[in-house]
Write a protein that holds these residues in place. Sequence first.
Motif: not given
Length: 316
Positions: A32, A35, A216, A218, A221, A228, A230, A246-249, A278
Amino acid sequence: MSSASSTSPWNVRRLPRADSSVFLVTGGNAGIGYFVAEQLSATGATVVLGSRNLTKAEVAMASIRARVVGARVRAVQLDLADLSSLQTAVESLEVEGLNAVVHNAGVALDDPSRRETGDGRELMFGTNHLGHFALTRWLMPLLAAAPTARVVTVGSFAAKSERLDLNDLQSWKDYQPKRTYGRSKLAQMVFGFELDRRLRAVGSTVASVVVHPGGALDSLTPSRAPLHVQTTGARLSAAPAALLVQGKNAGAWPAVRAVLDPAVRGGQLWGPRVFGLRGEPRREPAWNHLADTAVAARLWDASCDLTGVDPGAIPG
C-alpha cells in the motif's frame, strides 16, 4: 497542500496539484505504501520513501518514474525497529518543512515464535506503533514549519475486533501473531486520535488523521514489475473476492485523500466506502474503542516510557 475547493467531488483518479509540498511515506517501497507514493507523486509533490532497504526503494522509485512523468521522488533509510536511528533519519530528509507524513510501514508475522526489535520490544508492536510514535517526535519541528501539515496514520480493519491489553502491550503472556498484529495496528490508530487531541489542545497547525485500507489483497493488485507481478491465474482465482475487497492500489486511496483533501480534518477516520472494505474513500464514524480517552492516555504514557521520547513535548 491543495487549494482545491472542499466542496468539489473527490476523484481518486484526478488528484489536486501539490507542487510545492513534501510528503514522507514510511514503507513506501512496497504494498500500500508504494501506491500511496505513486499516487502522491502524480500531484507534483516531492515524495520521500522511508525504507529500511534502500535497494528496494531504488526499484520502487524506478517504477514510479516509469509511470509518472517528472516524478520528484527520493528515498531515505528508515528503520522503525531501531529507535536510536530515527533522529538521524529525519535529519537526512534535508528539508525545511514537511507537509505530511504517512505512517504506513509495518511488520506482520505469521511465525508462531515471538520476536523482538534490537531495543527488546516485541517486533510488531515495536515497529508498527512505537517506531511511528518516536518518529513523530523527531518530525514534529518539520511538520510545524509547514503552513499546515498532516500526520496520516494507516491502521487496519484487523484492529476493529481487537482490544488493547494495557498490562501486556508487548504480548509477553500470550503471544498470538495475528492478534498481536491487530493490536499493534490498533495502538497506532489510538495514538493517531490521541495525537490530534493533544495538537488541538496547544493550538497546533498540524492535524492527525487516521485511515485504514479495508481489505487489500495482492491478488487484486495491478502489476508493478518487479515489485509485484499479478499472474492471470491469481487474478482469476481472486475474482470472487473482488465483490468484497480490493487491490492495494485502491487500499491507498484513504491515505492519499487524507493527505490532499482540504475538507479532511484532524481527528477523523477515513476508509473505503463499501462496508469499510472496498471502494472510494469516505469519512466513517470512529470505532467505539478508538474513542476511549483513558485508554489512549495510558497508551501514550506507556509509549513514552518504552521509547524515551514524547511527541507532545514539542508543540506542533
